[in-house]
Design an enzyme around this catalytic site. Structure first.
Site, mmCIF file in Angstrom:
data_model
loop_
_atom_site.group_PDB
_atom_site.id
_atom_site.type_symbol
_atom_site.label_atom_id
_atom_site.label_comp_id
_atom_site.label_asym_id
_atom_site.label_seq_id
_atom_site.Cartn_x
_atom_site.Cartn_y
_atom_site.Cartn_z
ATOM 1 C CG HIS A 116 -12.457 5.545 2.495
ATOM 2 N ND1 HIS A 116 -11.972 6.300 3.536
ATOM 3 C CD2 HIS A 116 -11.399 4.792 2.059
ATOM 4 C CE1 HIS A 116 -10.696 6.017 3.719
ATOM 5 N NE2 HIS A 116 -10.316 5.107 2.839
ATOM 6 C CB THR A 172 -2.319 8.872 0.447
ATOM 7 O OG1 THR A 172 -1.762 7.709 1.085
ATOM 8 C CG2 THR A 172 -2.104 8.767 -1.046
ATOM 9 C CE LYS A 185 -7.598 6.639 -9.435
ATOM 10 N NZ LYS A 185 -7.145 6.469 -10.809
ATOM 11 C CD GLU A 219 -4.438 1.323 10.358
ATOM 12 O OE1 GLU A 219 -3.640 0.507 9.886
ATOM 13 O OE2 GLU A 219 -4.049 2.361 10.923
ATOM 14 C CB CYS A 273 -10.799 3.317 6.001
ATOM 15 S SG CYS A 273 -9.047 3.365 5.682
ATOM 16 C CG ASN A 316 -6.558 7.775 4.194
ATOM 17 O OD1 ASN A 316 -7.673 7.894 4.708
ATOM 18 N ND2 ASN A 316 -6.147 6.644 3.660
ATOM 19 C CB SER A 337 -5.323 -0.506 -2.265
ATOM 20 O OG SER A 337 -4.838 0.673 -2.864
HETATM 21 N N1 CAA Z 1 0.126 15.618 -13.451
HETATM 22 C C1 CAA Z 1 -1.129 15.122 -13.270
HETATM 23 N N2 CAA Z 1 -1.368 13.826 -12.950
HETATM 24 C C2 CAA Z 1 -0.320 12.998 -12.773
HETATM 25 C C3 CAA Z 1 1.008 13.463 -12.955
HETATM 26 C C4 CAA Z 1 1.214 14.832 -13.292
HETATM 27 N N3 CAA Z 1 2.433 15.353 -13.447
HETATM 28 N N4 CAA Z 1 1.837 12.429 -12.713
HETATM 29 C C5 CAA Z 1 1.067 11.346 -12.416
HETATM 30 N N5 CAA Z 1 -0.245 11.698 -12.446
HETATM 31 C C6 CAA Z 1 -1.409 10.886 -12.142
HETATM 32 C C7 CAA Z 1 -1.340 9.480 -12.689
HETATM 33 O O1 CAA Z 1 -1.728 9.433 -14.043
HETATM 34 C C8 CAA Z 1 -2.323 8.776 -11.779
HETATM 35 O O2 CAA Z 1 -3.647 9.081 -12.163
HETATM 36 P P1 CAA Z 1 -4.697 7.906 -12.466
HETATM 37 O O3 CAA Z 1 -4.775 7.056 -11.214
HETATM 38 O O4 CAA Z 1 -5.963 8.640 -12.740
HETATM 39 O O5 CAA Z 1 -4.141 7.144 -13.624
HETATM 40 C C9 CAA Z 1 -2.103 9.466 -10.432
HETATM 41 O O6 CAA Z 1 -1.435 10.695 -10.728
HETATM 42 C C10 CAA Z 1 -1.239 8.663 -9.479
HETATM 43 O O7 CAA Z 1 -0.102 8.262 -10.163
HETATM 44 P P2 CAA Z 1 0.534 6.819 -9.937
HETATM 45 O O8 CAA Z 1 -0.520 5.758 -9.982
HETATM 46 O O9 CAA Z 1 1.698 6.696 -10.817
HETATM 47 O O10 CAA Z 1 1.023 7.013 -8.422
HETATM 48 P P3 CAA Z 1 1.722 6.044 -7.430
HETATM 49 O O11 CAA Z 1 2.334 4.859 -8.091
HETATM 50 O O12 CAA Z 1 2.611 6.916 -6.623
HETATM 51 O O13 CAA Z 1 0.536 5.473 -6.503
HETATM 52 C C11 CAA Z 1 -1.272 5.383 -5.025
HETATM 53 C C12 CAA Z 1 -0.628 6.152 -6.155
HETATM 54 C C13 CAA Z 1 -1.483 3.924 -5.416
HETATM 55 C C14 CAA Z 1 -2.600 6.014 -4.674
HETATM 56 C C15 CAA Z 1 -0.307 5.450 -3.789
HETATM 57 O O14 CAA Z 1 -0.267 6.773 -3.322
HETATM 58 C C16 CAA Z 1 -0.697 4.556 -2.641
HETATM 59 O O15 CAA Z 1 -0.283 3.399 -2.557
HETATM 60 N N6 CAA Z 1 -1.517 5.087 -1.689
HETATM 61 C C17 CAA Z 1 -1.946 4.344 -0.516
HETATM 62 C C18 CAA Z 1 -3.047 3.349 -0.822
HETATM 63 C C19 CAA Z 1 -4.377 3.977 -1.129
HETATM 64 O O16 CAA Z 1 -4.684 5.083 -0.720
HETATM 65 N N7 CAA Z 1 -5.245 3.233 -1.793
HETATM 66 C C20 CAA Z 1 -6.583 3.662 -2.094
HETATM 67 C C21 CAA Z 1 -7.594 2.561 -2.072
HETATM 68 S S1 CAA Z 1 -7.465 1.640 -0.530
HETATM 69 C C22 CAA Z 1 -8.365 2.527 0.617
HETATM 70 O O17 CAA Z 1 -9.151 3.352 0.280
HETATM 71 C C23 CAA Z 1 -8.136 2.248 2.066
HETATM 72 C C24 CAA Z 1 -7.227 3.255 2.616
HETATM 73 O O18 CAA Z 1 -7.670 4.278 3.128
HETATM 74 C C25 CAA Z 1 -5.783 3.018 2.555
#
Ligand code: CAA
Length: 391
Positions: A237, A156, A246, A83, A115, A280, A205
């Site tokens: 992945h 990530t 998940k 990528e 990916c 990642n 995503s």
């Molecule tokens: N203790 C334990 N868990 C906690 C916590 C704490 N103190 N605080 C928060 N959490 C948990 C939340 O409950 C949540 O868990 P769930 O998803 O099970 O509900 C988790 O931690 C993440 O919290 P948020 O959703 O609030 O986190 P965020 O808003 O920062 O976003 C994310 C998380 C969307 C993954 C972000 O990191 C992101 O945008 N990442 C890049 C995109 C990505 O990786 N997407 C994945 C699918 S796309 C793909 O696979 C292609 C690729 O490679 C990019």
């Protein structure tokens, strides 16, 4: 056409970066409760490239042990999936071809679909080997995952390369037909040509990924694939390791099963060891999951593994592999652990400086800081050309 010979992954080797940033350091900087990183997304640390590392140096470092062990005489194709491409025209694989001294009678090409690209590369490789069983194909997945500083995606990030030798009578994993396929036009993660960092709609995503799990599994069943119960483990992945949990829970629900925590742990638990400390690595991540599984599981000989490859945008594929008896003699477990353990932790300011660094675009002569201790380095830029060096 004859299908009576097995084709698959004969050897697998990975490399990662010189540096690592522990999530504890990032959490201390941005005030995040560490549980969110360690438990919420399932990440402990991320690989950080040195100023003189890129997808080419990691790829060459991953592939060099493979050509050292098997020679290169039968390799007539190199497919490089990424990528984080370094050039709009030239395949990064051509630099690797040169660094490894591969024969000139070879085709080299780069593939892209976020990916997912390395799985397309693997399938193309299998097609080429089926047509000419005497040849082997070197499949390389190499990526640096980069998001904006202080964005949700930052935690990530990661970087790594996986190299796989594909041929007949594989020593590690036979790749089976059919494949379950899925494509949907979604804007969940993308990177326009003018950007170094990815754009992402985080929650979208995750939803898009889960839809792709469902879609590719549905097609896999319709194509006559194995039932769920036959799989010993599932390599998903892993953009962050919690995503595999998940995804598997979603698949079990979709198939009408209760989501038993222990059953999910049995199916996924041994696939996350490398991704949780590397972060990642886009195209490489699903094959790092395979490396972790093979390096850690007691004995998988004769067992089936499910693979779910997802690339945002989006394309996904579900397919099966069967682990070959005797595979453990061919693993590179010690080298893999060393690749992870040799990384030097950096503090937050050094990480930020490396993140903010971009290569000069003026076409002048620029030496690159000598930071990596790996076997290959990006030594300089000169006249818009990348100059690589072997130690
Ligand atoms: N203790 C334990 N868990 C906690 C916590 C704490 N103190 N605080 C928060 N959490 C948990 C939340 O409950 C949540 O868990 P769930 O998803 O099970 O509900 C988790 O931690 C993440 O919290 P948020 O959703 O609030 O986190 P965020 O808003 O920062 O976003 C994310 C998380 C969307 C993954 C972000 O990191 C992101 O945008 N990442 C890049 C995109 C990505 O990786 N997407 C994945 C699918 S796309 C793909 O696979 C292609 C690729 O490679 C990019």
């Amino acid at each position: 056409m004859s299908n009576d010979f097995a084709i698959g992954i004969h050897d697998l080797s990975f490399a990662t970066t010189e540096f690592t940033l522990p999530h504890a350091v990032l959490a201390e900087y941005n005030g995040t409760e560490i549980g969110k990183y360690h438990v919420g997304i399932g990440q402990q640390s991320m690989s950080v490239p040195a100023a003189d590392e890129d997808i080419v140096t990691m790829a060459a470092a991953a592939a060099a042990p493979i050509t050292a062990r098997h020679g290169a005489d039968r390799i007539r194709t190199v497919v490089f999936a990424t990528e984080s491409s370094i050039d709009q025209a030239k395949s990064a694989g051509v630099y690797v071809h040169s660094l490894l001294g591969l024969p000139s009678a070879c085709r080299v090409v780069e593939l892209k679909q976020a990916c997912y690209g390395a799985t397309a590369a693997l399938q193309f490789a299998i097609g080429l080997v089926r047509r000419d069983p005497a040849q082997q194909v070197l499949v390389i997945a190499s990526d640096v995952s980069k998001y904006d500083l202080d964005s949700p995606g930052e935690a990530t990030q990661g970087a790594a390369a996986v190299a796989m030798l594909v041929g007949v009578d594989p020593a590690l994993v036979r790749i089976e037909e059919p494949s379950g396929l899925f494509t949907a036009d979604v804007m969940d993660f993308w990177r326009p040509n003018y950007r170094e960092t990815a754009l992402v709609d985080g929650q979208e995503s995750i939803t898009a990924y889960l839809q792709a799990v469902e879609g590719s599994w549905k097609d896999y069943g319709e194509q006559g694939g194995r039932p769920l119960e036959e799989f010993a483990a599932f390599c998903y992945h892993q953009p962050f390791t919690k995503m595999a949990y998940k995804a598997h829970r979603h698949l079990l629900n979709y198939c009408g099963y209760e989501t038993d925590k222990d059953a999910i742990e049995d199916a996924i638990g041994q696939t996350t060891a490398y991704n949780t400390v590397i972060g990642n690595s886009y195209t490489a991540a699903v094959y790092l999951a395979l490396a972790a599984l093979l390096d850690q599981a007691d004995d998988l000989a004769g067992r089936s593994i499910g693979f779910l490859s997802y690339g945002s945008g989006s394309v996904a594929e579900f397919f099966a592999g069967t682990v070959v008896p005797g595979y453990r003699q061919h693993l590179r477990t010690a080298a893999h652990r060393a690749a992870v353990d040799r990384r030097k932790p950096v503090g937050y300011p050094e990480y930020r400086e490396l993140h903010e660094r971009s290569l000069p675009a003026d076409g002048g002569d620029h030496l690159t800081p000598s930071q990596t201790t790996g076997p290959f380095r990006l030594a300089a830029l000169s006249g818009h050309k990348r100059i690589y060096e072997t130690r």
